[in-house]
Design a protein around this motif. Structure first.
Motif, PDB file in Angstrom:
ATOM      1  N   UNK A 144       0.824  -1.203   0.000  1.00 25.11           N
ATOM      2  CA  UNK A 144       0.000   0.000   0.000  1.00 25.11           C
ATOM      3  C   UNK A 144       0.868   1.268   0.000  1.00 25.11           C
ATOM      4  N   UNK A 145       0.551   2.189  -0.925  1.00 29.24           N
ATOM      5  CA  UNK A 145       1.272   3.442  -0.982  1.00 29.24           C
ATOM      6  C   UNK A 145       2.551   3.393  -1.791  1.00 29.24           C
ATOM      7  N   UNK A 146       2.817   2.274  -2.449  1.00 23.74           N
ATOM      8  CA  UNK A 146       4.014   2.189  -3.285  1.00 23.74           C
ATOM      9  C   UNK A 146       3.900   3.164  -4.446  1.00 23.74           C
ATOM     10  N   UNK A 147       4.979   3.842  -4.807  1.00 20.03           N
ATOM     11  CA  UNK A 147       4.928   4.732  -5.968  1.00 20.03           C
ATOM     12  C   UNK A 147       4.470   3.993  -7.218  1.00 20.03           C
ATOM     13  N   UNK A 148       3.766   4.690  -8.087  1.00 24.12           N
ATOM     14  CA  UNK A 148       3.243   4.062  -9.296  1.00 24.12           C
ATOM     15  C   UNK A 148       4.362   3.546 -10.193  1.00 24.12           C
ATOM     16  N   UNK A 149       5.489   4.221 -10.160  1.00 21.99           N
ATOM     17  CA  UNK A 149       6.635   3.813 -10.978  1.00 21.99           C
ATOM     18  C   UNK A 149       7.911   3.825 -10.144  1.00 21.99           C
ATOM     19  N   UNK A 150       8.713   2.790 -10.319  1.00 14.89           N
ATOM     20  CA  UNK A 150      10.023   2.709  -9.664  1.00 14.89           C
ATOM     21  C   UNK A 150      11.132   2.712 -10.716  1.00 14.89           C
ATOM     22  N   UNK A 151      10.793   3.211 -11.884  1.00 14.12           N
ATOM     23  CA  UNK A 151      11.732   3.185 -13.004  1.00 14.12           C
ATOM     24  C   UNK A 151      12.995   3.987 -12.709  1.00 14.12           C
ATOM     25  N   UNK A 152      12.867   5.047 -11.934  1.00 13.31           N
ATOM     26  CA  UNK A 152      14.042   5.856 -11.622  1.00 13.31           C
ATOM     27  C   UNK A 152      15.070   5.063 -10.816  1.00 13.31           C
ATOM     28  N   UNK A 153      14.625   3.982 -10.168  1.00 17.80           N
ATOM     29  CA  UNK A 153      15.531   3.099  -9.428  1.00 17.80           C
ATOM     30  C   UNK A 153      15.910   1.870 -10.257  1.00 17.80           C
ATOM     31  N   UNK A 154      15.535   1.875 -11.549  1.00 15.65           N
ATOM     32  CA  UNK A 154      15.844   0.816 -12.504  1.00 15.65           C
ATOM     33  C   UNK A 154      15.017  -0.449 -12.290  1.00 15.65           C
ATOM     34  N   UNK A 155      13.791  -0.288 -11.750  1.00 17.50           N
ATOM     35  CA  UNK A 155      12.824  -1.372 -11.731  1.00 17.50           C
ATOM     36  C   UNK A 155      11.822  -1.111 -12.847  1.00 17.50           C
ATOM     37  N   UNK A 156      11.687  -2.066 -13.746  1.00 18.51           N
ATOM     38  CA  UNK A 156      10.858  -1.888 -14.932  1.00 18.51           C
ATOM     39  C   UNK A 156       9.406  -2.274 -14.661  1.00 18.51           C
ATOM     40  N   UNK A 157       8.479  -1.679 -15.404  1.00 23.07           N
ATOM     41  CA  UNK A 157       7.070  -2.047 -15.253  1.00 23.07           C
ATOM     42  C   UNK A 157       6.754  -3.343 -15.985  1.00 23.07           C
ATOM     43  N   UNK A 158       5.804  -4.092 -15.474  1.00 26.49           N
ATOM     44  CA  UNK A 158       5.320  -5.308 -16.122  1.00 26.49           C
ATOM     45  C   UNK A 158       3.816  -5.360 -15.921  1.00 26.49           C
ATOM     46  N   UNK A 159       3.108  -5.846 -16.920  1.00 25.58           N
ATOM     47  CA  UNK A 159       1.666  -6.020 -16.786  1.00 25.58           C
ATOM     48  C   UNK A 159       1.392  -7.449 -16.344  1.00 25.58           C
ATOM     49  N   UNK A 160       0.862  -7.610 -15.140  1.00 25.76           N
ATOM     50  CA  UNK A 160       0.501  -8.923 -14.603  1.00 25.76           C
ATOM     51  C   UNK A 160      -1.016  -9.041 -14.604  1.00 25.76           C
ATOM     52  N   UNK A 161      -1.523 -10.063 -15.297  1.00 29.54           N
ATOM     53  CA  UNK A 161      -2.975 -10.224 -15.428  1.00 29.54           C
ATOM     54  C   UNK A 161      -3.397 -11.553 -14.820  1.00 29.54           C
ATOM     55  N   UNK A 162      -4.174 -11.495 -13.750  1.00 29.28           N
ATOM     56  CA  UNK A 162      -4.626 -12.707 -13.070  1.00 29.28           C
ATOM     57  C   UNK A 162      -5.752 -13.384 -13.855  1.00 29.28           C
ATOM     58  N   UNK A 163      -5.934 -14.676 -13.586  1.00 28.69           N
ATOM     59  CA  UNK A 163      -6.869 -15.472 -14.380  1.00 28.69           C
ATOM     60  C   UNK A 163      -8.309 -14.978 -14.299  1.00 28.69           C
TER      61      UNK A 163
END
Length: 288
Positions: free
Chosen positions: A34-53
């Protein structure tokens, strides 16, 4: 002329002996604290789309194309081109070839609508070896029996790997035995690469221990030291990781805040790891 010969020789060595090639490693963010920044790209963590069943199949466990198309619109709007579906129900209800047919239809739908996207399903092409060895039926069994069971359990998922751009094995840890964890990561990576050479292998890891109810470490946070060991083991053998967390505490009810000291301790270690391997940490951004 001599310079050209040297460059050609280095290129040949890089192809013949992979250790000469530069290591690249990508870290994806799928944490739901909860409250995690929407993007962590500035720290070199890339976004991924995870889609549950639940967002891909209906109550009859068949693909629901209305749901699929809705997710496609979301992905198109986000601009994220790395996709991980998570249809685990099919592992129990379908044969390997039936799963392959279903995932082919699903992945083709994504690729038609999102050119250049990379798609795979969580848990393909193997089940979690570190979890299996501590289950009630396998705990204490001889190593050969554990490995044989793991390979047998995983075979049904192999056909799906054939139609996957990315392979997403689950590598969640059951307990603080990091030596065994590292061995299991190595075994998993070697087995996958032997059977699917050339496929990108991105492991799912979790900053908390696996949630089998009888696990004495049930959803407790991994210590910062052991979390570093998890990252290093994956870095050594894989092409990257997805850091996943559903965001609940060990009581499975309390939602953990991003500001929680345990989360921040884990994240500081992650940033230190990235800093020390910065030359080889790459980001995955659509269009680049």
């Amino acid at each position: 002329m001599r310079k050209r010969i040297i460059i050609a020789a280095i290129a040949l060595l890089s192809m013949t002996f992979p250790s000469f090639a530069q290591k690249t490693f990508c870290i994806y963010d799928a944490m739901h604290y909860q409250g995690k920044p929407a993007s962590l790209l500035e720290d070199k963590l890339s976004p991924v789309t995870l889609i549950y069943e639940a967002f891909l199949i209906g109550e009859d466990t068949q693909l629901d194309m209305a749901k699929v198309d809705a997710r496609i619109k979301d992905i198109q709007a986000s601009g994220i081109n790395t996709i991980s579906t998570d249809i685990e129900e099919w592992y129990e209800s379908r044969t390997g070839e039936e799963m392959k047919a279903g995932f082919t239809e699903l992945f083709d739908r994504f690729k038609e609508a999102i050119p250049g996207c990379n798609v795979g399903n969580y848990g393909v092409p193997v089940s979690d070896l570190n979890v299996l060895r501590y289950t009630t039926s396998m705990k204490g069994k001889p190593e050969k029996e554990i490995i044989a069971r793991w390979k047998s359990d995983s075979k049904n998922r192999f056909p799906v790997a054939e139609v996957s751009d990315v392979l997403y094995p689950s590598l969640y840890a059951m307990n603080p035995d990091m030596k065994q964890f590292a061995k299991d990561v190595k075994t998993t990576a070697q087995f996958i690469r032997k059977n699917f050479p050339g496929k990108k292998v991105i492991g799912y890891i979790w900053p908390q221990y696996y949630n089998l109810k009888y696990n004495p470490y049930y959803q407790k946070f991994i210590s910062p030291e052991d979390w570093r060991a998890v990252l290093e083991a994956c870095y050594k053998y894989l092409d990257g990781v997805v850091i996943w967390a559903h965001g609940r505490d060990e009581d499975n009810k309390t939602y953990v805040q991003w500001s929680d000291s345990r989360v921040q301790a884990m994240y500081e270690v992650t940033k230190e790891f990235i800093s020390e391997h910065s030359d080889n940490i790459v980001t995955d951004i659509a269009g680049e």
